[in-house]
Design a protein around this motif. Structure first.
Motif, PDB file in Angstrom:
ATOM      1  N   ALA A  60       0.628  -1.263  -0.174  1.00 54.67           N
ATOM      2  CA  ALA A  60       0.027  -0.140  -0.031  1.00 54.67           C
ATOM      3  C   ALA A  60       0.919   1.172   0.016  1.00 54.67           C
ATOM      4  CB  ALA A  60      -0.867  -0.023   1.269  1.00 54.67           C
ATOM      5  N   LEU A  61       2.196   1.169   0.552  1.00 51.78           N
ATOM      6  CA  LEU A  61       2.973   2.276   0.779  1.00 51.78           C
ATOM      7  C   LEU A  61       3.735   2.416  -0.690  1.00 51.78           C
ATOM      8  CD1 LEU A  61       4.361   2.005   4.198  1.00 51.78           C
ATOM      9  CD2 LEU A  61       2.997   3.710   3.487  1.00 51.78           C
ATOM     10  N   ILE A  62       3.799   1.546  -1.199  1.00 53.61           N
ATOM     11  CA  ILE A  62       4.574   1.569  -2.506  1.00 53.61           C
ATOM     12  C   ILE A  62       4.011   1.747  -3.802  1.00 53.61           C
ATOM     13  CG2 ILE A  62       4.916  -0.928  -3.342  1.00 53.61           C
ATOM     14  CD1 ILE A  62       7.697  -0.582  -3.641  1.00 53.61           C
ATOM     15  N   VAL A  63       3.068   1.349  -3.909  1.00 55.79           N
ATOM     16  CA  VAL A  63       2.194   1.583  -4.835  1.00 55.79           C
ATOM     17  C   VAL A  63       2.075   3.200  -5.762  1.00 55.79           C
ATOM     18  CG1 VAL A  63      -0.137   1.678  -6.351  1.00 55.79           C
ATOM     19  CG2 VAL A  63       0.761  -0.697  -5.099  1.00 55.79           C
ATOM     20  N   PRO A  64       1.584   4.038  -4.557  1.00 56.18           N
ATOM     21  CA  PRO A  64       1.461   5.545  -5.066  1.00 56.18           C
ATOM     22  C   PRO A  64       3.085   5.881  -5.507  1.00 56.18           C
ATOM     23  CG  PRO A  64       0.668   5.293  -3.064  1.00 56.18           C
ATOM     24  CD  PRO A  64       1.346   3.815  -3.112  1.00 56.18           C
ATOM     25  N   MET A 200      11.506   7.256  -7.981  1.00 53.66           N
ATOM     26  CA  MET A 200      11.543   8.194  -9.197  1.00 53.66           C
ATOM     27  C   MET A 200      10.940   9.578  -8.480  1.00 53.66           C
ATOM     28  SD  MET A 200      12.420   8.889 -12.036  1.00 53.66           S
ATOM     29  CE  MET A 200      12.489   7.252 -13.145  1.00 53.66           C
ATOM     30  N   PRO A 201       9.919   9.712  -7.602  1.00 59.49           N
ATOM     31  CA  PRO A 201       9.453  11.019  -7.243  1.00 59.49           C
ATOM     32  C   PRO A 201      10.431  11.774  -6.471  1.00 59.49           C
ATOM     33  CG  PRO A 201       7.753   9.216  -6.780  1.00 59.49           C
ATOM     34  CD  PRO A 201       8.909   8.609  -7.247  1.00 59.49           C
ATOM     35  N   ARG A 202      11.244  11.167  -5.599  1.00 57.16           N
ATOM     36  CA  ARG A 202      12.443  12.044  -5.068  1.00 57.16           C
ATOM     37  C   ARG A 202      13.382  12.437  -5.803  1.00 57.16           C
ATOM     38  NH1 ARG A 202      16.319  10.472  -0.561  1.00 57.16           N
ATOM     39  NH2 ARG A 202      15.426   8.227  -1.022  1.00 57.16           N
ATOM     40  N   SER A 203      13.857  11.286  -6.806  1.00 63.27           N
ATOM     41  CA  SER A 203      14.796  11.682  -7.853  1.00 63.27           C
ATOM     42  C   SER A 203      14.452  12.858  -8.968  1.00 63.27           C
ATOM     43  CB  SER A 203      15.093  10.297  -8.528  1.00 63.27           C
ATOM     44  OG  SER A 203      15.522   9.370  -7.814  1.00 63.27           O
ATOM     45  N   MET A 204      13.184  12.793  -9.284  1.00 63.61           N
ATOM     46  CA  MET A 204      12.791  13.787  -9.973  1.00 63.61           C
ATOM     47  C   MET A 204      12.566  15.228  -9.451  1.00 63.61           C
ATOM     48  SD  MET A 204      12.161  12.735 -13.155  1.00 63.61           S
ATOM     49  CE  MET A 204      11.143  14.041 -13.971  1.00 63.61           C
ATOM     50  N   LEU A 240       8.609  -6.890   5.878  1.00 67.54           N
ATOM     51  CA  LEU A 240       9.145  -6.058   6.480  1.00 67.54           C
ATOM     52  C   LEU A 240      10.053  -5.307   5.819  1.00 67.54           C
ATOM     53  CD1 LEU A 240       9.434  -5.125   9.502  1.00 67.54           C
ATOM     54  CD2 LEU A 240      10.974  -6.897  10.205  1.00 67.54           C
ATOM     55  N   ARG A 241      10.730  -5.912   4.873  1.00 70.79           N
ATOM     56  CA  ARG A 241      11.910  -5.527   3.990  1.00 70.79           C
ATOM     57  C   ARG A 241      10.941  -4.259   3.167  1.00 70.79           C
ATOM     58  NH1 ARG A 241      16.405  -2.998   2.483  1.00 70.79           N
ATOM     59  NH2 ARG A 241      16.916  -3.414   0.134  1.00 70.79           N
ATOM     60  N   ARG A 242       9.731  -4.684   2.675  1.00 72.83           N
ATOM     61  CA  ARG A 242       9.106  -3.782   1.945  1.00 72.83           C
ATOM     62  C   ARG A 242       8.564  -2.550   2.604  1.00 72.83           C
ATOM     63  NH1 ARG A 242       6.336  -5.027  -2.685  1.00 72.83           N
ATOM     64  NH2 ARG A 242       8.202  -6.136  -2.962  1.00 72.83           N
ATOM     65  N   VAL A 243       8.170  -2.562   3.830  1.00 69.41           N
ATOM     66  CA  VAL A 243       7.744  -1.446   4.728  1.00 69.41           C
ATOM     67  C   VAL A 243       9.075  -0.634   5.012  1.00 69.41           C
ATOM     68  CG1 VAL A 243       6.961  -0.895   7.068  1.00 69.41           C
ATOM     69  CG2 VAL A 243       5.976  -2.810   5.842  1.00 69.41           C
ATOM     70  N   ASP A 244      10.244  -1.205   5.221  1.00 69.29           N
ATOM     71  CA  ASP A 244      11.474  -0.521   5.716  1.00 69.29           C
ATOM     72  C   ASP A 244      11.742   0.235   4.243  1.00 69.29           C
ATOM     73  OD1 ASP A 244      12.145  -1.041   8.062  1.00 69.29           O
ATOM     74  OD2 ASP A 244      13.573  -2.541   7.601  1.00 69.29           O
ATOM     75  N   VAL A 245      11.726  -0.252   3.301  1.00 64.15           N
ATOM     76  CA  VAL A 245      12.043   0.556   1.940  1.00 64.15           C
ATOM     77  C   VAL A 245      11.266   1.753   1.585  1.00 64.15           C
ATOM     78  CG1 VAL A 245      12.248   0.370  -0.712  1.00 64.15           C
ATOM     79  CG2 VAL A 245      13.311  -1.411   0.732  1.00 64.15           C
ATOM     80  N   THR A 246      10.040   1.168   1.784  1.00 65.37           N
ATOM     81  CA  THR A 246       9.013   2.351   1.289  1.00 65.37           C
ATOM     82  C   THR A 246       8.877   3.551   2.451  1.00 65.37           C
ATOM     83  OG1 THR A 246       7.116   1.095   2.303  1.00 65.37           O
ATOM     84  CG2 THR A 246       7.441   0.875  -0.062  1.00 65.37           C
TER      85      THR A 246
END
Length: 272
Positions: A60-64, A200-204, A240-246
């Motif tokens: 849910a955190l990574i999709v947006p 990409m959002p932070r990079s752009m 847990l890894r996905r939550v950390d990354v996002t």
């Protein structure tokens, strides 16, 4: 200073570390006169571990983030003048010791860069990435990227390497300076930016804040799209890894916005 402070603060604040600290501290308190609080800490930590590890929270955190920027339309002329690849796809500590390519889960950044290099044979290939290690130092990512890209058939004279950047903002600022010195920046030149879709959002935002106009070419997708936003995980470690990354990416967006390193809190495609 920002780089070291960010590393230190995030080490403590990342969800997996906080959960481990809660459970560990609670386990210690159980054997003291604060046993009731110890049980509470352990219980809260266990619940958070299950939520972060098995629930759809990470997706849910990574999709947006992944859906924020579509790929640039490369069928519309002119063809790209250059292709920028951001670091983060290699483990140089292991690679330099083993004398072998060591791509991580973001390895598509380099592979896609090579694919586009063959599709657009006149485009320059710019790579930005130094050594972001603190406890363990290695050679720059640019060195490993150059070796891999040439082995994938990209001529060495097409590569422009920036080997000092340690974070996304430095990628933008240092690479802009490098390209300007080589006469590769002007309004007529079209540059693509390759990085992980969730990044990409932070990079752009960082490139815009640095005054460097680029077009997005996201790679390394971790989800199929909105249909995965409610998909749970079948392994606690993966969730847990996905939550950390996002979480790191969302916190990074906030930190970059507060410090003026991005042009918006949640950068998006520019409106025509």
């Amino acid at each position: 200073m920002f780089f070291y402070l960010a590393k230190a603060v995030w080490f403590v604040l990342q969800p997996s570390t906080l959960i481990a600290l809660l459970i560990g501290y609670g386990a210690i308190l159980i054997w003291t006169g604060w046993a009731r609080w110890g049980r509470r800490f352990v219980t809260i930590g266990a619940i958070l571990l299950l939520v972060a590890g098995l629930s759809p929270l990470g997706n849910a955190l990574i999709v947006p983030l992944e859906d924020r920027f579509p790929r640039a339309d490369l069928d519309v002329p002119p063809p790209p003048t250059g292709i920028i690849i951001l670091g983060g796809a290699e483990d140089r500590l292991v690679g330099s010791a083993r004398k072998a390519p060591t791509l991580n889960e973001a390895g598509e950044r380099l592979l896609e860069g090579a694919i586009l290099a063959h599709r657009f044979p006149d485009a320059k290939i710019a790579f930005s990435g130094g050594d972001a290690g603190i406890l363990y130092k290695a050679d720059s990512e640019a060195e490993g990227a150059a070796a891999l890209l040439t082995q994938l058939g990209v001529p060495r004279d097409r590569l422009i390497l920036e080997s000092d950047a340690r974070d996304t903002y430095e990628n933008a600022v240092f690479l802009k300076k490098e390209l300007a010195a080589k006469g590769e920046l002007d309004p007529s030149k079209r540059w693509l930016l390759i990085t992980s879709a969730y990044h990409m959002p932070r990079s752009m935002g960082a490139f815009r804040a640095a005054g460097f106009t680029v077009e997005p070419w996201p790679v390394d997708y971790r989800t199929r799209g909105p249909e995965d936003a409610m998909r749970p995980f079948d392994k606690v470690s993966e969730g847990l890894r996905r939550v950390d990354v996002t979480s790191r990416e969302w916190v990074g967006l906030l930190a970059y916005w507060i410090t003026g390193r991005t042009d918006a809190l949640f950068p998006g495609p520019e409106k025509d």
